[in-house]
Design a protein around this motif. Sequence first.
Motif, PDB file in Angstrom:
ATOM      1  N   UNK A  22       0.927  -1.130  -0.073  1.00 22.34           N
ATOM      2  CA  UNK A  22       0.007  -0.051  -0.083  1.00 22.34           C
ATOM      3  C   UNK A  22       0.819   1.291  -0.169  1.00 22.34           C
ATOM      4  N   UNK A  23       0.696   2.106  -1.031  1.00 23.29           N
ATOM      5  CA  UNK A  23       1.353   3.386  -1.187  1.00 23.29           C
ATOM      6  C   UNK A  23       0.360   4.497  -0.912  1.00 23.29           C
ATOM      7  N   UNK A  24       0.562   5.351  -0.178  1.00 21.36           N
ATOM      8  CA  UNK A  24      -0.364   6.424   0.251  1.00 21.36           C
ATOM      9  C   UNK A  24       0.197   7.906  -0.521  1.00 21.36           C
ATOM     10  N   UNK A  25      -0.589   8.370  -1.403  1.00 25.73           N
ATOM     11  CA  UNK A  25      -0.095   9.355  -2.443  1.00 25.73           C
ATOM     12  C   UNK A  25      -1.064  10.666  -1.742  1.00 25.73           C
ATOM     13  N   UNK A  26      -0.428  11.861  -1.846  1.00 28.41           N
ATOM     14  CA  UNK A  26      -1.135  12.951  -1.360  1.00 28.41           C
ATOM     15  C   UNK A  26      -0.497  14.034  -2.003  1.00 28.41           C
ATOM     16  N   UNK A  27      -1.539  14.991  -2.644  1.00 27.05           N
ATOM     17  CA  UNK A  27      -1.301  16.342  -3.357  1.00 27.05           C
ATOM     18  C   UNK A  27      -0.372  17.176  -2.252  1.00 27.05           C
ATOM     19  N   UNK A  82       4.053   7.325   2.171  1.00 28.02           N
ATOM     20  CA  UNK A  82       4.033   6.287   3.102  1.00 28.02           C
ATOM     21  C   UNK A  82       4.083   4.899   2.103  1.00 28.02           C
ATOM     22  N   UNK A  83       4.731   3.966   2.359  1.00 27.08           N
ATOM     23  CA  UNK A  83       4.764   2.831   1.753  1.00 27.08           C
ATOM     24  C   UNK A  83       4.909   1.723   2.728  1.00 27.08           C
ATOM     25  N   UNK A  84       3.944   0.651   2.683  1.00 31.43           N
ATOM     26  CA  UNK A  84       3.938  -0.393   3.765  1.00 31.43           C
ATOM     27  C   UNK A  84       3.633  -1.775   2.869  1.00 31.43           C
ATOM     28  N   UNK A  85       4.019  -2.676   3.676  1.00 29.98           N
ATOM     29  CA  UNK A  85       3.627  -4.168   3.037  1.00 29.98           C
ATOM     30  C   UNK A  85       3.557  -5.076   3.938  1.00 29.98           C
ATOM     31  N   UNK A  86       2.665  -6.225   3.614  1.00 27.79           N
ATOM     32  CA  UNK A  86       2.527  -7.308   4.364  1.00 27.79           C
ATOM     33  C   UNK A  86       2.196  -8.397   3.437  1.00 27.79           C
TER      34      UNK A  86
END
Length: 152
Positions: free
Chosen positions: A70-75, A103-107
């Motif tokens: 999951x990568x969270x992208x924000x302007x 932010x990037x997270x993995x599981x």
Amino acid sequence: MTARLYIRSGLSPDAPDAAFAVLVVAPDGTPGERAMAELGAYCYEGDGALYLVRTDGWAEQSFDAGDLVVRVAVHPVALRQVGVDPEGFPERSAVDPEAVIVLTARTTAGPDLSPRPAEATAVFTAAADVPLDDLLTSEDEWPVLLAPPPGT
């Protein structure tokens, strides 16, 4: 300290078997975690959750070698509204190069996961020692819900 990513079902009464990506970020964690914690003040409230407008930010979900990423992208404008400098995040979204990846997270996804979790990603802010089950059952802890990228 880094964001914790889980895959959980039972979060939606309308779809109890649907799996959701759930991120837990620490308010004193990495710069990305702190940015996510601050973004809660920029969201709108509704139905026991906070919502980040999809045109301001989103969660990009993908699979890599059996892991959910999951990568969270924000302007940048949304980050500036909460006092976060977007220049601290050099990585850009593949969906919209104007947006930064905070932010990037993995599981590990596991073999029984359907093609992907539900579209929304829930983000809770809590100290590292707070168990996910406590967050999910608390009436006081509202997650930030992130939609998938615009156009999907």
